[in-house]
Design a protein around this motif. Structure first.
Motif, short mmCIF file in Angstrom:
data_model
loop_
_atom_site.label_atom_id
_atom_site.label_comp_id
_atom_site.label_asym_id
_atom_site.label_seq_id
_atom_site.Cartn_x
_atom_site.Cartn_y
_atom_site.Cartn_z
N GLY A 79 0.82 -1.22 0.00
CA GLY A 79 0.00 0.00 0.00
C GLY A 79 0.85 1.26 0.00
N ILE A 80 1.82 1.33 0.89
CA ILE A 80 2.69 2.51 0.97
C ILE A 80 3.53 2.64 -0.29
CG2 ILE A 80 4.68 3.48 2.21
CD1 ILE A 80 3.43 2.31 4.77
N LEU A 81 4.04 1.50 -0.79
CA LEU A 81 4.84 1.53 -2.01
C LEU A 81 4.03 2.06 -3.19
CD1 LEU A 81 7.43 0.91 -3.56
CD2 LEU A 81 6.57 -1.43 -3.88
N SER A 82 2.78 1.64 -3.29
CA SER A 82 1.92 2.10 -4.38
C SER A 82 1.74 3.63 -4.32
CB SER A 82 0.57 1.38 -4.29
OG SER A 82 -0.28 1.84 -5.31
N GLU A 83 1.50 4.16 -3.12
CA GLU A 83 1.35 5.62 -2.98
C GLU A 83 2.65 6.34 -3.34
OE1 GLU A 83 -0.16 6.77 0.84
OE2 GLU A 83 -1.70 5.20 0.80
N PHE A 84 3.78 5.80 -2.87
CA PHE A 84 5.10 6.39 -3.16
C PHE A 84 5.35 6.43 -4.67
CE2 PHE A 84 9.41 4.82 -4.29
CZ PHE A 84 10.12 5.99 -4.11
N LEU A 85 5.10 5.29 -5.33
CA LEU A 85 5.37 5.24 -6.78
C LEU A 85 4.45 6.17 -7.55
CD1 LEU A 85 6.06 1.44 -7.30
CD2 LEU A 85 7.70 3.31 -7.47
N GLN A 86 3.22 6.31 -7.09
CA GLN A 86 2.29 7.22 -7.77
C GLN A 86 2.85 8.65 -7.73
OE1 GLN A 86 -1.70 6.86 -6.33
NE2 GLN A 86 -2.53 7.55 -8.26
N VAL A 87 3.31 9.07 -6.55
CA VAL A 87 3.87 10.43 -6.41
C VAL A 87 5.15 10.56 -7.25
CG1 VAL A 87 4.92 12.05 -4.78
CG2 VAL A 87 2.86 10.78 -4.13
N LEU A 88 6.05 9.57 -7.12
CA LEU A 88 7.33 9.65 -7.83
C LEU A 88 7.12 9.65 -9.34
CD1 LEU A 88 10.43 9.65 -7.80
CD2 LEU A 88 10.34 7.14 -7.66
N LEU A 89 6.30 8.74 -9.85
CA LEU A 89 6.10 8.65 -11.30
C LEU A 89 5.40 9.89 -11.84
CD1 LEU A 89 5.19 4.87 -11.75
CD2 LEU A 89 7.36 6.02 -12.27
N ASN A 90 4.47 10.46 -11.08
CA ASN A 90 3.84 11.70 -11.53
C ASN A 90 4.86 12.83 -11.63
OD1 ASN A 90 1.32 10.61 -11.85
ND2 ASN A 90 0.59 11.22 -9.83
N MET A 91 5.77 12.90 -10.64
CA MET A 91 6.82 13.92 -10.69
C MET A 91 7.72 13.69 -11.91
SD MET A 91 9.89 14.73 -8.01
CE MET A 91 10.98 13.42 -8.60
N LEU A 92 8.11 12.43 -12.13
CA LEU A 92 8.99 12.13 -13.26
C LEU A 92 8.31 12.42 -14.59
CD1 LEU A 92 10.63 8.84 -11.93
CD2 LEU A 92 11.65 11.11 -12.03
N ARG A 93 7.02 12.08 -14.69
CA ARG A 93 6.29 12.37 -15.93
C ARG A 93 6.23 13.88 -16.18
NH1 ARG A 93 2.63 7.78 -14.33
NH2 ARG A 93 2.94 6.19 -15.92
N SER A 94 5.99 14.65 -15.11
CA SER A 94 5.88 16.11 -15.28
C SER A 94 7.19 16.71 -15.74
CB SER A 94 5.43 16.76 -13.96
OG SER A 94 6.49 16.76 -13.02
N LYS A 95 8.30 16.01 -15.50
CA LYS A 95 9.62 16.52 -15.91
C LYS A 95 10.15 15.81 -17.16
CE LYS A 95 10.56 18.15 -11.35
NZ LYS A 95 11.51 18.48 -10.32
N GLY A 96 9.31 14.98 -17.76
CA GLY A 96 9.68 14.35 -19.03
C GLY A 96 10.68 13.22 -18.93
N ALA A 97 10.86 12.65 -17.74
CA ALA A 97 11.84 11.57 -17.58
C ALA A 97 11.32 10.26 -18.17
CB ALA A 97 12.15 11.37 -16.10
N HIS A 98 12.27 9.41 -18.59
CA HIS A 98 11.96 8.03 -18.96
C HIS A 98 12.11 7.21 -17.68
CE1 HIS A 98 13.66 9.93 -22.57
NE2 HIS A 98 13.00 9.05 -23.30
N SER A 99 11.06 6.52 -17.25
CA SER A 99 11.10 5.77 -15.99
C SER A 99 11.04 4.27 -16.28
CB SER A 99 9.92 6.14 -15.09
OG SER A 99 9.89 7.53 -14.88
N VAL A 100 11.93 3.51 -15.61
CA VAL A 100 11.92 2.06 -15.74
C VAL A 100 11.91 1.46 -14.33
CG1 VAL A 100 13.17 0.02 -16.53
CG2 VAL A 100 13.12 2.08 -17.95
N LEU A 101 10.91 0.64 -14.05
CA LEU A 101 10.78 -0.04 -12.76
C LEU A 101 11.20 -1.49 -12.94
CD1 LEU A 101 8.73 2.41 -12.75
CD2 LEU A 101 7.41 1.10 -11.11
N MET A 102 12.17 -1.94 -12.14
CA MET A 102 12.68 -3.30 -12.26
C MET A 102 11.98 -4.21 -11.24
SD MET A 102 14.99 -3.10 -14.65
CE MET A 102 15.80 -4.68 -14.46
N PHE A 103 11.42 -5.32 -11.72
CA PHE A 103 10.84 -6.36 -10.88
C PHE A 103 11.67 -7.63 -11.08
CE2 PHE A 103 6.55 -4.84 -9.64
CZ PHE A 103 6.48 -3.68 -10.39
N ILE A 104 12.03 -8.30 -9.99
CA ILE A 104 12.73 -9.59 -10.09
C ILE A 104 11.67 -10.68 -10.11
CG2 ILE A 104 14.44 -11.13 -9.07
CD1 ILE A 104 15.50 -8.35 -9.98
#
Length: 196
Positions: free
Chosen positions: A148-173
């Motif tokens: 739950g906390i991770l989902s909220e964190f990623l939502q905030v982080l990815l929104n910030m990265l999108r607003s700045k035009g970054a390419h984001s890659v999330l790695m899952f093992i």
């Protein structure tokens, strides 16, 4: 190695190259990778995708110390000069860490607000446009924070990265990814790709 296995690996690397070609600024891609392909895919991301597009890289490490990752990348002949590391592991395990201009240390992976501030700091310090931001690994962040906390964190982080035009890659093992995490977090990205 059998010819069939080689063909399958070649196909998956070809698929990754195609997925990365279509990764536009301000988009987020989730990569679920088996452990035996992990370093090859990281090298592909940094050495081919970022280098070809002349992108600087911000690399968030939540499962390995930055020294281990730097040694692995150098062993694969990957140039690490354009990478800024945010290391959430070294101080948690070893307590101390040698200062470095390329590495910022976070005390532990539970300090999610500090992670966002460090990513924002590197983005503001970065003079190149649309950097590549690698979040490695989502499994380690989930183990320390809960879904739950991770989902909220990623939502905030990815929104910030999108607003700045970054390419984001999330790695899952792959070997560590639970169905619930895969389903929940796949909703936050533009594309979820399983490279098994």
């Amino acid at each position: 190695m059998s010819a069939e296995k080689k063909d399958k690996e070649s196909a998956s690397q070809h698929d990754l190259k195609n997925k990365l070609k279509s990764l536009a600024p301000a988009s987020a891609l989730a990569l679920e990778v088996p452990m035996d392909k992990y370093f090859d895919l990281i090298a592909e991301l940094i050495d081919n995708f970022a280098k070809t597009k002349n992108l600087e890289c911000i690399y968030l490490l939540a499962s390995l110390p930055s020294s281990t990752m730097i040694n692995a990348l150098e062993a694969l002949s990957v140039d690490t000069a354009r990478i800024r590391f945010i290391d959430c592991v070294t101080r948690m395990i070893f307590g101390e860490a040698a200062p470095s201009g390329a590495i910022d240390y976070i005390e532990r992976p539970t300090m999610l607000e500090n992670i966002i501030l460090k990513v924002d700091y590197f983005m503001r310090k970065n003079t190149a446009k649309n950097p590549l931001v690698i979040i490695d690994s989502i499994n380690a962040l989930e183990a320390h924070n809960g879904l739950g906390i991770l989902s909220e964190f990623l939502q905030v982080l990815l929104n910030m990265l999108r607003s700045k035009g970054a390419h984001s890659v999330l790695m899952f093992i792959k070997e560590q990814t639970k169905d619930e995490a895969r389903e929940t977090l796949s909703l936050l990205v533009d594309e979820y790709v399983d490279f098994s």
